[in-house]
Design an enzyme around this catalytic site. Structure first.
Site, PDB file in Angstrom:
ATOM      1  N   LYS A  73       0.803  -1.233   0.000  1.00 29.38           N
ATOM      2  CA  LYS A  73       0.000   0.000   0.000  1.00 29.38           C
ATOM      3  C   LYS A  73       0.836   1.284   0.000  1.00 29.38           C
ATOM      4  O   LYS A  73       0.486   2.276   0.622  1.00 29.38           O
ATOM      5  CB  LYS A  73      -0.962   0.011   1.196  1.00 29.38           C
ATOM      6  CG  LYS A  73      -1.949  -1.131   1.206  1.00 29.38           C
ATOM      7  CD  LYS A  73      -2.842  -1.128   2.397  1.00 29.38           C
ATOM      8  CE  LYS A  73      -2.130  -1.631   3.642  1.00 29.38           C
ATOM      9  NZ  LYS A  73      -3.019  -1.894   4.763  1.00 29.38           N
ATOM     10  N   ASP A 109      -5.617  -6.705  10.113  1.00 30.79           N
ATOM     11  CA  ASP A 109      -6.933  -6.037  10.158  1.00 30.79           C
ATOM     12  C   ASP A 109      -8.079  -6.951   9.712  1.00 30.79           C
ATOM     13  O   ASP A 109      -9.188  -6.878  10.252  1.00 30.79           O
ATOM     14  CB  ASP A 109      -6.929  -4.720   9.362  1.00 30.79           C
ATOM     15  CG  ASP A 109      -6.394  -4.834   7.946  1.00 30.79           C
ATOM     16  OD1 ASP A 109      -5.942  -5.918   7.568  1.00 30.79           O
ATOM     17  OD2 ASP A 109      -6.422  -3.822   7.212  1.00 30.79           O
TER      18      ASP A 109
END
Ligand code: GLC
Length: 372
Positions: A73, A109
């Site tokens: 990311k 997550d």
């Protein structure tokens, strides 16, 4: 990040800013966020257990150890790869020497998101993040997990599906725009599926297409402005706004003007089409991945029909006007034997980490050794 008192603290790290920086800086920044949070809550003096939501690929052989495989990311902090990030956080807490925190668990997550929902709903066995990044975890049968001893029960697998396609198996589906976006990213060749499906990259794919159409004289009167050359101008929130059905074309034009793109009415129609095509493809690809996961779980259990719940978090799923619907429709079409319910989980990753931390802590204090 969360303590087992179910308090969730979101520490905003800006991607790319850490480039070339010393790894200590990154963890000092996280500890700074924790300090502010503890101050705000008035609990700085109390010894507290902490669950660390870390949304990057890690090798884990203990619940409180996570060796970073690689950044994704758009993050980069040198020298962290191959290191235990829990250790790094512990060292930073020590450096600060202001509070007493016991890092009990490190949690991806997706896993936190799944746990938050599974706490109340036993059908929830999948966690999906469709936001800046894209990833899924699910409950796999132990007998299918070769690298862990034992055949009984299940274990949660963080698939890191964003890396799907890195061996070339998605090449038939990648366009020249995908290849461009990938080539200009901080991790070329990696996370190819993520780069076609997640919020961080969709705007960039749109920008590449718009540049191409402009070069061919089909947009912006053939003029490629400095703005259009600027990386990152199309944030996911703009895509969401542009694609909103409630928005008249005049408003699309206004958004483009705000972005510094001087457009005609025809331009705004084309831009809206492009955004629609890119996000629709993303939702369908993500749906195809999810269909494969639910079907695998159904086959694992030898069932004709599977009823299952997916806990989801992420801005793309939550805020985009069509992404969630297209994703669900794709899963229904591709895996008709599975009855899949999607449940939105607000800050599920933080709450789930708190839950896991609370359970691990309790098992520890009851003297159970085997919590890892
Ligand atoms: C990236 C990370 C992964 C995370 C996902 C969603 O794909 O590698 O660990 O779950 O983003 O945040």
């Amino acid at each position: 990040m969360a303590t087992s008192r179910h308090m969730a603290l979101r520490c905003h790290l800006t991607s790319q800013k850490e480039e070339g920086g010393v790894k200590e800086k990154l963890f000092d920044h996280i500890v700074q966020c924790i300090a502010e949070f503890l101050d705000y809550m008035g609990i700085k003096g109390a010894p507290l257990p902490l669950g660390f939501t870390f949304s990057f690929p890690c090798k884990q052989d203990r619940i409180d150890k996570g060796t970073l495989v690689g950044w994704t990311k758009g993050f980069k902090a040198t020298d962290c790869e191959g290191e235990d990030v829990v250790d790094k956080l512990r060292e930073a807490i020590k450096r600060r020497n202001e509070f007493d925190l016991d890092i009990v668990a490190i949690v991806n997550d997706t896993v936190g998101t799944m746990m938050t929902c599974a706490y109340e709903n036993p059908d929830c066995e999948i966690g999906l993040i469709a936001g800046t990044g894209s990833n899924v975890c699910y409950m796999e049968e132990m007998k299918n997990i070769e690298i862990v001893d034992g055949n009984e029960g299940q274990m949660c697998i963080n698939t890191e599906w964003g890396g799907f396609g890195d061996n070339g198996c998605l090449d038939d589906f990648r366009t020249k725009y995908d290849i461009d976006v990938d080539g200009k990213s901080l991790n070329p060749g990696k996370q190819r599926y993520e780069k076609m499906t997640s919020g961080m990259y969709l705007g960039e794919i749109v920008r590449q297409i718009l540049i191409d159409l402009t070069k061919r004289g089909l947009l912006f009167r053939g003029h490629i402005s400095e703005r259009l050359r600027t990386k990152g101008i199309f944030e996911t929130k703009f895509l969401s706004q542009i694609e909103s059905d409630r928005l008249a074309l005049l408003q699309v034009r206004k958004i483009l003007q705000q972005l510094g793109l001087d457009s005609t009415c025809d331009d705004s129609i084309i831009v809206k089409e492009v955004c629609g095509a890119v996000s629709q493809r993303a939702a369908k690809l993500c749906g195809a991945g999810m269909a494969a996961v639910v079907d695998k779980i159904r086959e694992n259990r030898g069932l004709d029909q599977l009823k299952i719940t997916v806990s989801v978090d992420g801005t793309l799923y939550k805020l985009h006007p069509h992404f969630s619907r297209i994703l669900r429709e794709t899963v229904n079409t591709l895996s008709p034997e599975c009855d899949v319910t999607f449940m939105l989980s607000e800050d599920g990753s933080g709450k789930g980490a708190a839950l896991i931390t609370a359970v691990a802590k309790r098992l520890h204090s009851h003297g159970e050794e085997d919590v890892n």
